[in-house]
Design a protein around this motif. Structure first.
Motif, mmCIF file in Angstrom:
data_model
loop_
_atom_site.group_PDB
_atom_site.id
_atom_site.type_symbol
_atom_site.label_atom_id
_atom_site.label_comp_id
_atom_site.label_asym_id
_atom_site.label_seq_id
_atom_site.Cartn_x
_atom_site.Cartn_y
_atom_site.Cartn_z
ATOM 1 N N VAL A 232 33.450 49.914 39.738
ATOM 2 C CA VAL A 232 33.634 49.067 38.561
ATOM 3 C C VAL A 232 34.512 47.858 38.909
ATOM 4 O O VAL A 232 34.300 46.757 38.396
ATOM 5 N N VAL A 233 35.475 48.069 39.797
ATOM 6 C CA VAL A 233 36.302 46.950 40.255
ATOM 7 C C VAL A 233 35.436 45.869 40.892
ATOM 8 O O VAL A 233 35.598 44.669 40.622
ATOM 9 N N TYR A 234 34.499 46.280 41.746
ATOM 10 C CA TYR A 234 33.614 45.307 42.391
ATOM 11 C C TYR A 234 32.809 44.529 41.350
ATOM 12 O O TYR A 234 32.602 43.310 41.490
ATOM 13 N N VAL A 235 32.360 45.209 40.307
ATOM 14 C CA VAL A 235 31.609 44.539 39.248
ATOM 15 C C VAL A 235 32.490 43.501 38.544
ATOM 16 O O VAL A 235 32.063 42.360 38.302
ATOM 17 N N VAL A 236 33.718 43.890 38.215
ATOM 18 C CA VAL A 236 34.630 42.983 37.513
ATOM 19 C C VAL A 236 34.950 41.763 38.375
ATOM 20 O O VAL A 236 34.919 40.612 37.896
ATOM 21 N N VAL A 237 35.254 41.984 39.645
ATOM 22 C CA VAL A 237 35.567 40.864 40.529
ATOM 23 C C VAL A 237 34.347 39.955 40.688
ATOM 24 O O VAL A 237 34.455 38.725 40.674
ATOM 25 N N GLY A 238 33.156 40.556 40.828
ATOM 26 C CA GLY A 238 31.945 39.756 40.943
ATOM 27 C C GLY A 238 31.698 38.910 39.707
ATOM 28 O O GLY A 238 31.336 37.724 39.812
ATOM 29 N N LEU A 239 31.879 39.496 38.532
ATOM 30 C CA LEU A 239 31.704 38.751 37.285
ATOM 31 C C LEU A 239 32.720 37.623 37.177
ATOM 32 O O LEU A 239 32.407 36.514 36.714
ATOM 33 N N THR A 240 33.965 37.897 37.583
ATOM 34 C CA THR A 240 35.004 36.870 37.517
ATOM 35 C C THR A 240 34.679 35.707 38.452
ATOM 36 O O THR A 240 34.822 34.530 38.077
ATOM 37 N N PHE A 241 34.223 36.027 39.658
ATOM 38 C CA PHE A 241 33.856 34.980 40.606
ATOM 39 C C PHE A 241 32.673 34.168 40.070
ATOM 40 O O PHE A 241 32.655 32.934 40.167
ATOM 41 N N ALA A 242 31.683 34.849 39.493
ATOM 42 C CA ALA A 242 30.529 34.156 38.927
ATOM 43 C C ALA A 242 30.957 33.234 37.789
ATOM 44 O O ALA A 242 30.474 32.092 37.671
ATOM 45 N N LEU A 243 31.857 33.713 36.945
ATOM 46 C CA LEU A 243 32.346 32.891 35.840
ATOM 47 C C LEU A 243 33.104 31.682 36.364
ATOM 48 O O LEU A 243 32.907 30.552 35.875
ATOM 49 N N LEU A 244 33.962 31.893 37.352
ATOM 50 C CA LEU A 244 34.726 30.786 37.918
ATOM 51 C C LEU A 244 33.790 29.745 38.528
ATOM 52 O O LEU A 244 33.978 28.532 38.343
ATOM 53 N N PHE A 245 32.768 30.203 39.244
ATOM 54 C CA PHE A 245 31.807 29.285 39.854
ATOM 55 C C PHE A 245 31.052 28.503 38.776
ATOM 56 O O PHE A 245 30.875 27.279 38.884
ATOM 57 N N LEU A 264 41.215 35.849 38.704
ATOM 58 C CA LEU A 264 40.696 36.287 39.994
ATOM 59 C C LEU A 264 41.838 36.610 40.961
ATOM 60 O O LEU A 264 41.782 37.612 41.690
ATOM 61 N N ALA A 265 42.889 35.793 40.954
ATOM 62 C CA ALA A 265 44.032 36.044 41.830
ATOM 63 C C ALA A 265 44.726 37.358 41.467
ATOM 64 O O ALA A 265 45.105 38.140 42.353
ATOM 65 N N VAL A 266 44.886 37.630 40.174
ATOM 66 C CA VAL A 266 45.511 38.883 39.732
ATOM 67 C C VAL A 266 44.650 40.073 40.140
ATOM 68 O O VAL A 266 45.152 41.114 40.588
ATOM 69 N N GLU A 267 43.338 39.928 40.004
ATOM 70 C CA GLU A 267 42.434 41.012 40.401
ATOM 71 C C GLU A 267 42.525 41.291 41.902
ATOM 72 O O GLU A 267 42.496 42.458 42.324
ATOM 73 N N MET A 268 42.628 40.240 42.701
ATOM 74 C CA MET A 268 42.748 40.429 44.148
ATOM 75 C C MET A 268 44.034 41.192 44.479
ATOM 76 O O MET A 268 44.029 42.126 45.291
ATOM 77 N N ALA A 269 45.132 40.784 43.859
ATOM 78 C CA ALA A 269 46.405 41.466 44.090
ATOM 79 C C ALA A 269 46.337 42.920 43.631
ATOM 80 O O ALA A 269 46.827 43.834 44.310
ATOM 81 N N GLN A 270 45.691 43.149 42.490
ATOM 82 C CA GLN A 270 45.539 44.509 41.975
ATOM 83 C C GLN A 270 44.695 45.352 42.911
ATOM 84 O O GLN A 270 44.968 46.550 43.124
ATOM 85 N N GLY A 300 44.851 38.649 31.379
ATOM 86 C CA GLY A 300 44.167 37.525 32.001
ATOM 87 C C GLY A 300 42.735 37.388 31.521
ATOM 88 O O GLY A 300 42.243 36.276 31.296
ATOM 89 N N ALA A 301 42.038 38.509 31.352
ATOM 90 C CA ALA A 301 40.659 38.468 30.859
ATOM 91 C C ALA A 301 40.611 37.957 29.418
ATOM 92 O O ALA A 301 39.726 37.171 29.054
ATOM 93 N N LEU A 302 41.555 38.393 28.597
ATOM 94 C CA LEU A 302 41.628 37.891 27.222
ATOM 95 C C LEU A 302 41.876 36.387 27.208
ATOM 96 O O LEU A 302 41.258 35.648 26.422
ATOM 97 N N ARG A 303 42.750 35.932 28.073
ATOM 98 C CA ARG A 303 43.045 34.502 28.150
ATOM 99 C C ARG A 303 41.798 33.694 28.509
ATOM 100 O O ARG A 303 41.558 32.626 27.957
#
Length: 329
Positions: A232-245, A264-270, A300-303
């Motif tokens: 699920v983490v991989y899915v969340v990070v992938g979605l965040t990267f897609a959104l950022l792009f 995305l930075a917080v997710e990487m650290a997490q 961060g996701a809410l923001r």
């Protein structure tokens, strides 16, 4: 000494005025304080568990069968009792901030019912959380009740952040700041983060830090649930990267791109914390740090989601006229 007393009195008067004679800016600051307070007590709740203090106060609402306050108990360490009781006391701070938000929202002119409704969620949620905390103790830290206890805190943080975001904007109908598909992607992301948090509490309820030796655990294989959580983490990070792009190539507003990049930075650290704690056999300190990271990912996701639309400035004509028929964002 008199100078210090006078200064403290002035600060108290100013603080009272921000509640009784609020502006949109002061309400926003109270809402931010509520976000911080609820995030803080979520993390200290994890500290109670990893320090094996979950039953430091073995009864509820009393700390011990004979006293509301911690008293010597032959089978409980004074340290564990102090940790658990201290976390209970923090509830009153969170409640006080929630009540300040409510009074400020009700006193704000012109009154906005959307802000009042959001503010009501805070004292009501804290009360519900307190009662559920009693169930956690009475169930001897059953992993289901402990998990729900955390998820209620996550819901309270969402309510606090909604008040924080809405107090800085008007009451007009929401207008998309990005393409419709990008905003939909943002909603999918927030749903994925919610699933991630649920998966995380299942891993926690299966892992070694139960809060007390008497507490039960979920009957799952820890390797399996940890692997699902990682997926699920991989899915969340992938979605965040897609959104950022998508935000970058569509030349979205800077604050939206900045919010997605921060997430995305917080997710990487997490993710780093999660893998380190896994390979180090889940040390207590890193578990607490991981809970902090999970809370920050949620915020961060809410923001990000709130950055994808606008209801106009707080002093917009819709707000000044008290229009209350806008559709929900």
């Amino acid at each position: 000494m008199k100078h210090l007393f006078d200064q403290a009195r002035r600060h108290a008067v100013n603080l009272t005025q921000t509640v009784w004679s609020p502006t949109a800016a002061t309400l926003r600051r109270w809402a931010l304080a509520a976000v911080v307070a609820n995030a803080g007590i979520t993390v200290t709740g994890a500290a109670v568990r990893v320090s094996k203090s979950g039953l430091g106060c073995p009864t509820w609402p009393r700390c011990t069968p004979d006293s509301l306050l911690p008293t010597a108990h032959g089978q409980i360490s004074p340290v564990n009792m102090a940790v658990e009781f201290g976390n209970r006391l923090l509830t009153f701070l969170v409640l006080a901030i929630g009540l300040a938000c409510l009074v400020a929202a009700m006193r704000l002119l012109p009154r906005r019912r959307d802000l009042v409704r959001l503010a009501w969620l805070q004292p009501a949620g804290v009360a519900a959380q307190g009662l559920w905390g009693g169930l956690v103790v009475r169930s001897v830290l059953n992993p289901v009740t402990v998990s729900v206890h955390f998820l209620i805190s996550i819901g309270l943080i969402a309510a606090c952040f909604a008040l924080y975001a809405r107090s800085n904007e008007g009451d007009a109908a929401p207008q998309r700041l990005v393409h419709r598909d990008i905003r939909t992607l943002g909603h999918v992301l927030i749903a994925a983060v919610a699933v991630l948090l649920v998966a995380g509490v299942v891993v926690t309820g299966t892992g070694p830090h139960s809060g007390d030796e008497m507490a039960s655990r979920f009957p799952f294989d820890i390797e399996s649930v940890a692997r699902i959580h990682a997926d699920v983490v991989y899915v969340v990070v992938g979605l965040t990267f897609a959104l950022l792009f998508a935000l970058h190539v569509s030349d979205a507003p800077r604050h939206a791109r900045r919010a997605a990049l921060t997430l995305l930075a917080v997710e990487m650290a997490q993710g780093v914390i999660g893998y380190v704690q896994y390979f180090l056999a889940v040390p207590a300190f890193l578990v607490g740090l991981h809970v902090l990271g999970a809370t920050l990912v949620w915020i961060g996701a809410l923001r990000v989601v709130y950055a994808l639309r606008s209801r106009g400035p707080a002093d917009s004509p819709a707000t000044r006229s008290g229009r209350l028929d806008s559709i929900p964002a």
